[in-house]
Design a protein around this motif. Structure first.
Motif, PDB file in Angstrom:
ATOM      1  N   PRO A  32       1.069 149.178 -20.569  1.00 19.38           N
ATOM      2  CA  PRO A  32       0.619 148.186 -19.572  1.00 19.38           C
ATOM      3  C   PRO A  32      -0.611 148.635 -18.791  1.00 19.38           C
ATOM      4  CG  PRO A  32       2.996 148.451 -19.488  1.00 19.38           C
ATOM      5  CD  PRO A  32       2.472 149.556 -20.356  1.00 19.38           C
ATOM      6  N   LEU A  33      -0.737 149.941 -18.519  1.00 20.57           N
ATOM      7  CA  LEU A  33      -1.895 150.410 -17.763  1.00 20.57           C
ATOM      8  C   LEU A  33      -3.199 150.194 -18.524  1.00 20.57           C
ATOM      9  CD1 LEU A  33      -0.590 153.721 -16.140  1.00 20.57           C
ATOM     10  CD2 LEU A  33      -1.041 151.527 -15.012  1.00 20.57           C
ATOM     11  N   LEU A  34      -3.135 150.235 -19.842  1.00 21.21           N
ATOM     12  CA  LEU A  34      -4.355 150.033 -20.625  1.00 21.21           C
ATOM     13  C   LEU A  34      -4.916 148.625 -20.471  1.00 21.21           C
ATOM     14  CD1 LEU A  34      -3.423 151.874 -23.947  1.00 21.21           C
ATOM     15  CD2 LEU A  34      -4.961 152.669 -22.137  1.00 21.21           C
ATOM     16  N   SER A  35      -4.080 147.668 -20.095  1.00 22.63           N
ATOM     17  CA  SER A  35      -4.553 146.295 -19.934  1.00 22.63           C
ATOM     18  C   SER A  35      -5.031 145.987 -18.517  1.00 22.63           C
ATOM     19  CB  SER A  35      -3.428 145.313 -20.302  1.00 22.63           C
ATOM     20  OG  SER A  35      -2.323 145.485 -19.437  1.00 22.63           O
ATOM     21  N   VAL A  36      -4.803 146.911 -17.570  1.00 22.10           N
ATOM     22  CA  VAL A  36      -5.212 146.663 -16.192  1.00 22.10           C
ATOM     23  C   VAL A  36      -6.734 146.567 -16.047  1.00 22.10           C
ATOM     24  CG1 VAL A  36      -5.172 147.586 -13.843  1.00 22.10           C
ATOM     25  CG2 VAL A  36      -3.096 147.624 -15.228  1.00 22.10           C
ATOM     26  N   PRO A  37      -7.519 147.482 -16.638  1.00 24.68           N
ATOM     27  CA  PRO A  37      -8.982 147.377 -16.453  1.00 24.68           C
ATOM     28  C   PRO A  37      -9.571 146.068 -16.958  1.00 24.68           C
ATOM     29  CG  PRO A  37      -8.390 149.528 -17.320  1.00 24.68           C
ATOM     30  CD  PRO A  37      -7.161 148.683 -17.394  1.00 24.68           C
ATOM     31  N   ALA A  38      -8.917 145.437 -17.922  1.00 24.89           N
ATOM     32  CA  ALA A  38      -9.481 144.188 -18.458  1.00 24.89           C
ATOM     33  C   ALA A  38      -9.349 143.035 -17.483  1.00 24.89           C
ATOM     34  CB  ALA A  38      -8.792 143.838 -19.776  1.00 24.89           C
ATOM     35  N   GLY A  39      -8.395 143.138 -16.539  1.00 24.20           N
ATOM     36  CA  GLY A  39      -8.206 142.048 -15.592  1.00 24.20           C
ATOM     37  C   GLY A  39      -7.671 140.815 -16.299  1.00 24.20           C
ATOM     38  N   LYS A  40      -8.383 139.721 -16.166  1.00 24.93           N
ATOM     39  CA  LYS A  40      -7.997 138.495 -16.858  1.00 24.93           C
ATOM     40  C   LYS A  40      -8.421 138.595 -18.317  1.00 24.93           C
ATOM     41  CE  LYS A  40      -8.433 133.483 -16.646  1.00 24.93           C
ATOM     42  NZ  LYS A  40      -9.064 132.319 -15.936  1.00 24.93           N
ATOM     43  N   PHE A  41      -7.463 138.401 -19.193  1.00 20.40           N
ATOM     44  CA  PHE A  41      -7.730 138.570 -20.623  1.00 20.40           C
ATOM     45  C   PHE A  41      -8.674 137.470 -21.130  1.00 20.40           C
ATOM     46  CE2 PHE A  41      -3.721 141.061 -22.056  1.00 20.40           C
ATOM     47  CZ  PHE A  41      -4.057 142.061 -21.152  1.00 20.40           C
ATOM     48  N   SER A  42      -9.675 137.910 -21.858  1.00 25.76           N
ATOM     49  CA  SER A  42     -10.489 136.952 -22.599  1.00 25.76           C
ATOM     50  C   SER A  42      -9.793 136.619 -23.920  1.00 25.76           C
ATOM     51  CB  SER A  42     -11.881 137.532 -22.863  1.00 25.76           C
ATOM     52  OG  SER A  42     -11.788 138.689 -23.678  1.00 25.76           O
ATOM     53  N   GLN A  43     -10.344 135.654 -24.617  1.00 26.91           N
ATOM     54  CA  GLN A  43      -9.724 135.251 -25.881  1.00 26.91           C
ATOM     55  C   GLN A  43      -9.790 136.379 -26.903  1.00 26.91           C
ATOM     56  OE1 GLN A  43     -11.298 131.633 -27.492  1.00 26.91           O
ATOM     57  NE2 GLN A  43      -9.888 131.605 -29.249  1.00 26.91           N
ATOM     58  N   ASP A  44     -10.915 137.086 -26.963  1.00 27.41           N
ATOM     59  CA  ASP A  44     -11.046 138.191 -27.910  1.00 27.41           C
ATOM     60  C   ASP A  44     -10.134 139.363 -27.546  1.00 27.41           C
ATOM     61  OD1 ASP A  44     -12.941 136.716 -29.256  1.00 27.41           O
ATOM     62  OD2 ASP A  44     -14.639 137.626 -28.182  1.00 27.41           O
ATOM     63  N   TYR A  45     -10.047 139.650 -26.251  1.00 28.90           N
ATOM     64  CA  TYR A  45      -9.192 140.768 -25.830  1.00 28.90           C
ATOM     65  C   TYR A  45      -7.718 140.456 -26.080  1.00 28.90           C
ATOM     66  CZ  TYR A  45      -7.786 144.799 -23.049  1.00 28.90           C
ATOM     67  OH  TYR A  45      -7.243 145.999 -22.631  1.00 28.90           O
ATOM     68  N   PHE A  46      -7.338 139.213 -25.816  1.00 28.28           N
ATOM     69  CA  PHE A  46      -5.957 138.820 -26.081  1.00 28.28           C
ATOM     70  C   PHE A  46      -5.654 138.859 -27.571  1.00 28.28           C
ATOM     71  CE2 PHE A  46      -2.684 135.571 -26.872  1.00 28.28           C
ATOM     72  CZ  PHE A  46      -1.679 136.062 -26.057  1.00 28.28           C
TER      73      PHE A  46
END
Length: 244
Positions: free
Chosen positions: A126-140
């Motif tokens: 879960p911590l790895l997803s914190v810097p991304a903030g709101k997920f973009s379509q590519d990141y998701f």
């Protein structure tokens, strides 16, 4: 594997945690939405509050009951002594698999890796997803791809590894089935050869000859006598007139 855990305390903690979780779930819905509806009970915050209360309250109640009200000191060595296999069949277990030292080493190996995997899945992932903030379509899409790879990797591991570990036993079973099938085929062929040796070709030829000869129906003696006595029948071939 807490030796001080109370069995009665575990039952009490489970039911108590359930009741507290239900009360928290309903109260959180009323506090957040001001009304008790399906939509209010289905929000993420309300359901999370109920789940957290269920988990932590049960753990605290069980620990407190076992520690202060019903202390227990269970020896797990007694559990190993009292567990018996069906018909005491140890054919599938080798000497290494029954060695207490080896079993203890395997237990430590599994425990260490279990703690590491828990840390990765609950904290690091879960911590790895914190810097991304709101997920973009590519990141998701990237996280979905990672999840799919994880799932397929786990499926392959739990399917292939047991087969690899049991390859010797599987090979013995398959070879036994093959030998059994070959033995059955050999018996069938042997019976066919013996049957062919018993059949005489002369008998077959005579049988075919008899089948080619026309069949003559013999006349009954009584019918012959009746024809001889019949006045309409002349033995010399002349016709006799009979008044009807």
């Amino acid at each position: 594997n807490w030796k001080g855990a109370s069995g009665r305390g575990a039952v009490i903690a489970a039911w108590s945690g359930l009741l507290l979780a239900l009360h928290t779930w309903i109260a959180a819905a009323l506090i957040q939405s001001g009304e008790l509806t399906v939509a209010a009970l289905g929000t993420n915050e309300v359901m999370l509050s109920g789940n957290l209360v269920a988990i932590f309250s049960s753990a605290l109640i069980h620990w407190g009951y076992s520690k202060f009200y019903d202390p227990t000191d269970y020896d797990f060595a007694e559990l190993d002594k009292n567990i018996t296999l069906v018909e005491q069949d140890l054919s599938g277990l080798g000497a290494e698999q029954q060695d207490p030292v080896e079993l203890d080493r395997a237990f430590k190996w599994i425990t260490r890796r279990g703690y590491v995997l828990t840390l990765v899945l609950i904290v690091i992932w879960p911590l790895l997803s914190v810097p991304a903030g709101k997920f973009s379509q590519d990141y998701f899409a990237f996280w979905v791809l990672v999840s799919i790879i994880w799932g397929f990797g786990a499926a392959v591991a739990i399917t292939v590894l047991p087969l690899a570990e049991s390859s010797d036993e599987i090979g013995k079973v398959l070879s036994g089935i093959g030998e059994r099938c070959c033995c059955c085929l050999g018996l069938v062929r042997e019976d066919a050869v013996q049957y062919e040796e018993k059949v005489d070709p002369l008998d077959d030829a005579s049988e075919e000859k008899n089948m080619e000869m026309p069949l003559e129906m013999p006349r009954d003696n009584e019918d012959d006598n009746e024809d001889d006595n019949d006045p309409a029948y002349d033995t010399e071939g002349s016709e006799i007139e009979v008044d009807c």
